[in-house]
Design an enzyme around this catalytic site. Structure first.
Site, mmCIF file in Angstrom:
data_model
loop_
_atom_site.group_PDB
_atom_site.id
_atom_site.type_symbol
_atom_site.label_atom_id
_atom_site.label_comp_id
_atom_site.label_asym_id
_atom_site.label_seq_id
_atom_site.Cartn_x
_atom_site.Cartn_y
_atom_site.Cartn_z
ATOM 1 N N TYR A 143 0.839 -1.202 0.000
ATOM 2 C CA TYR A 143 0.000 0.000 0.000
ATOM 3 C C TYR A 143 0.878 1.258 0.000
ATOM 4 C CZ TYR A 143 -3.265 3.660 1.153
ATOM 5 O OH TYR A 143 -3.991 4.832 1.104
ATOM 6 N N ARG A 190 1.828 8.383 12.903
ATOM 7 C CA ARG A 190 1.416 9.629 13.562
ATOM 8 C C ARG A 190 -0.103 9.789 13.515
ATOM 9 N NH1 ARG A 190 2.499 14.642 10.065
ATOM 10 N NH2 ARG A 190 0.603 13.758 9.154
ATOM 11 N N ARG A 200 -10.572 4.371 8.919
ATOM 12 C CA ARG A 200 -9.560 3.872 7.976
ATOM 13 C C ARG A 200 -8.466 3.210 8.799
ATOM 14 N NH1 ARG A 200 -8.016 8.036 3.362
ATOM 15 N NH2 ARG A 200 -7.879 6.116 2.138
ATOM 16 N N PHE A 260 15.280 19.546 -1.767
ATOM 17 C CA PHE A 260 13.910 19.082 -2.021
ATOM 18 C C PHE A 260 13.703 17.676 -1.463
ATOM 19 C CE2 PHE A 260 9.938 18.362 -3.955
ATOM 20 C CZ PHE A 260 9.976 17.128 -4.587
#
Ligand SMILES: O=C(O)CO[C@@H](C(=O)O)[C@@H](OCCCCCc1ccc2ccccc2c1)C(=O)NCCCCCc1ccc2ccccc2c1
Ligand SMILES: [Mg+2]
Ligand SMILES: [Mg+2]
Length: 342
Positions: A143, A190, A200, A260
């Site tokens: 997932y 978290r 969920r 980034f």
């Protein structure tokens, strides 16, 4: 520079970036000009897809069809979606999705192909998991690969295609996947409480099943010891990606690409350390202090500075480990392996 763009649709895209991304808009805007718009549109393409995935008010079969066909909407001028649930925070993005598509169509086809491929694979993966649940550890890895690992792979391909990074970066699938898994697993750990309220479940039963009969047991009084043991097991699992993250960072050459990539990883190591052994996770969403984040961003100019910050957090993680934790030894091993490899 960005506000100065003369194309109103591109300006609108950056407004959606600001509206939908708290943690990524800043690092995307500081990218070199040749990559900035591409990555902004890559983000909006996938955030649009995720807004459909997150919407629990869309009937299941309709949602599965939307997710699996989303990649084709990217080349359908004028497409938009106005049926999001009221609580969908990013619904406005889908209402005005025509501006994203308008800008997407202007990208170099080499970038369009990478973005469409990501959206097709992510959409199909999300659709698969609308039907089946995250039960085994393998489900959990799969997932997270679909929703975040693929983003790492796509970004590596974009960096290579832009010429700012070596073309062989696009071949680093395992390392690119780990970039996404570290970020996504940190968020899933978290967001335990928030996801429980949204009915969920992303924590795999193969892990929580060692500590409770049901995932929601951890909020019950008297379950604190089991809750913390499970939380710490999930944190240890997320931390196992740190060596790959470092191997990837050490391959980067462009300073704006380095920042980034490094900044979200620094946010994640700070977050996972903060949630480790912290029962507040079962009371509210634990976030790192803004000042802590800004301080790290100022300091992360090179690999040694980033290494120093990671080492600081890994020592804090080691310090927070308690000898009564059933995984005490294994947690020390994972921290030790990260310290040895970075
Ligand atoms: O709804 C929300 O606000 C949070 O949704 C989470 C969820 O639904 O699980 C979840 O949605 C995942 C599906 C859509 C992913 C969209 C995305 C995110 C960040 C990007 C950064 C740059 C370029 C493209 C990007 C695309 C989410 O946003 N999780 C945050 C962690 C995933 C980060 C992906 C990622 C992977 C590798 C990276 C490498 C370098 C820099 C940024 C990276 C970013
Ligand atoms: Mg989401
Ligand atoms: Mg989602």
């Amino acid at each position: 520079d960005i506000a100065g763009t003369d194309d109103p649709n591109l300006r609108r895209c950056y407004e959606f970036l600001d509206m939908t991304s708290r943690s990524f808009t800043m690092v995307i805007k500081q990218l070199a000009p040749s990559l900035r718009d591409v990555v902004c549109l890559y983000y909006l393409a996938l955030r649009g897809l995720d807004t459909l995935e997150d919407d629990m008010t869309i009937p299941l079969d309709y949602k599965v069809t939307l997710l699996r066909s989303f990649h084709s909407f990217l080349t359908q001028p004028g497409w938009c979606f106005t049926e999001s649930g009221e609580d969908e925070k990013d619904a406005p993005l889908l209402v005005e999705y025509a501006v994203v598509i308008d800008q997407f169509m202007k990208l170099d086809p080499k970038y369009q192909d990478i973005i469409v491929d990501s959206a097709k694979r992510m959409g199909n993966g999300m659709a698969d998991f609308c039907i089946k649940r995250v039960t085994t550890k393998a489900d959990y890895e799969l997932y997270c690969h679909y929703v975040a690992g693929l983003v790492g792979e796509g970004l590596s391909a974009l960096f290579a295609a832009s010429g700012l990074e070596d073309s062989e970066l696009a071949e680093q699938k395992r390392l690119s996947n780990s970039l996404g898994l570290f970020l996504q697993k940190t968020n899933i750990v978290r967001d335990y409480l928030e996801d429980l309220h949204d009915t969920r479940q992303f924590w795999p039963k193969e892990i929580w099943g060692l500590y409770a009969k049901d995932l929601k047991d951890f909020v019950e009084p008297g379950q604190e010891k089991q809750a913390l043991a499970c939380l710490n097991h999930m944190c240890m699992d997320a931390l196992s990606h740190v060596p790959d993250v470092f191997e990837y960072l050490s391959m980067l050459r462009d300073p704006s690409v380095f920042r980034f990539v490094a900044i979200p990883q620094l946010m994640a190591i700070a977050t996972i350390t903060r949630v480790f052994n912290n029962y507040d996770v079962f009371r509210k969403v634990v976030k790192i202090r803004k000042g802590e984040a800004v301080k790290m961003i100022m300091e992360c100019t090179n690999i040694n500075a980033v290494r120093g910050i990671f080492i600081k957090y890994l020592y804090e993680f080691h310090h927070k480990n308690s000898s009564t934790d059933p995984n005490y030894i294994k947690i020390n091993e994972v921290v030790g392996r990260s310290l040895a490899m970075i």
